[in-house]
Design a protein around this motif. Structure first.
Motif, mmCIF file in Angstrom:
data_model
loop_
_atom_site.group_PDB
_atom_site.id
_atom_site.type_symbol
_atom_site.label_atom_id
_atom_site.label_comp_id
_atom_site.label_asym_id
_atom_site.label_seq_id
_atom_site.Cartn_x
_atom_site.Cartn_y
_atom_site.Cartn_z
ATOM 1 N N ASP A 1 0.840 -1.193 0.000
ATOM 2 C CA ASP A 1 0.000 0.000 0.000
ATOM 3 C C ASP A 1 0.880 1.250 0.000
ATOM 4 N N PRO A 2 0.279 2.428 -0.215
ATOM 5 C CA PRO A 2 1.079 3.656 -0.295
ATOM 6 C C PRO A 2 1.921 3.933 0.952
ATOM 7 N N ARG B 1 6.050 4.394 1.013
ATOM 8 C CA ARG B 1 6.746 5.563 1.568
ATOM 9 C C ARG B 1 7.705 5.140 2.679
ATOM 10 N N SER C 1 2.467 1.619 -8.904
ATOM 11 C CA SER C 1 1.728 2.052 -7.715
ATOM 12 C C SER C 1 2.656 2.628 -6.649
ATOM 13 N N ALA D 1 2.576 6.429 -5.115
ATOM 14 C CA ALA D 1 2.580 6.688 -3.670
ATOM 15 C C ALA D 1 3.666 7.680 -3.278
#
Length: 73
Positions: free
Chosen positions: A28-29, A33, A51, A55
């Motif tokens: 996921d983002p 990060r 993706s 992000a």
């Protein structure tokens, strides 16, 4: 000599391990990060899945200390 890392969905980056690429799976983002900020300083090239690149946004594109490449979709 610098190292290569890959950030993104595990299934997209898994095959790069056989070439010695440091894998940083990110589902996921927030994980993308976190992986970006945790990269060791000796990583000079980062491969991102689309993706993960989304992000990270301009943070990855503006990186001065390493090269960044985004994998094709």
């Amino acid at each position: 000599m610098g190292h290569i890392a890959a950030i993104g969905e595990p299934l997209r980056i898994l095959g790069l391990a056989s070439a010695g690429v440091l894998l940083r799976p990110a589902e996921d983002p927030a994980a993308a990060r976190a992986a970006w900020h945790a990269l060791p300083p000796d990583v000079h090239l980062v491969l991102l899945t689309p993706s993960a690149a989304d992000a990270l946004g301009p943070e990855a594109a503006d990186a001065q200390e390493r090269l960044v490449a985004v994998m094709p979709p």
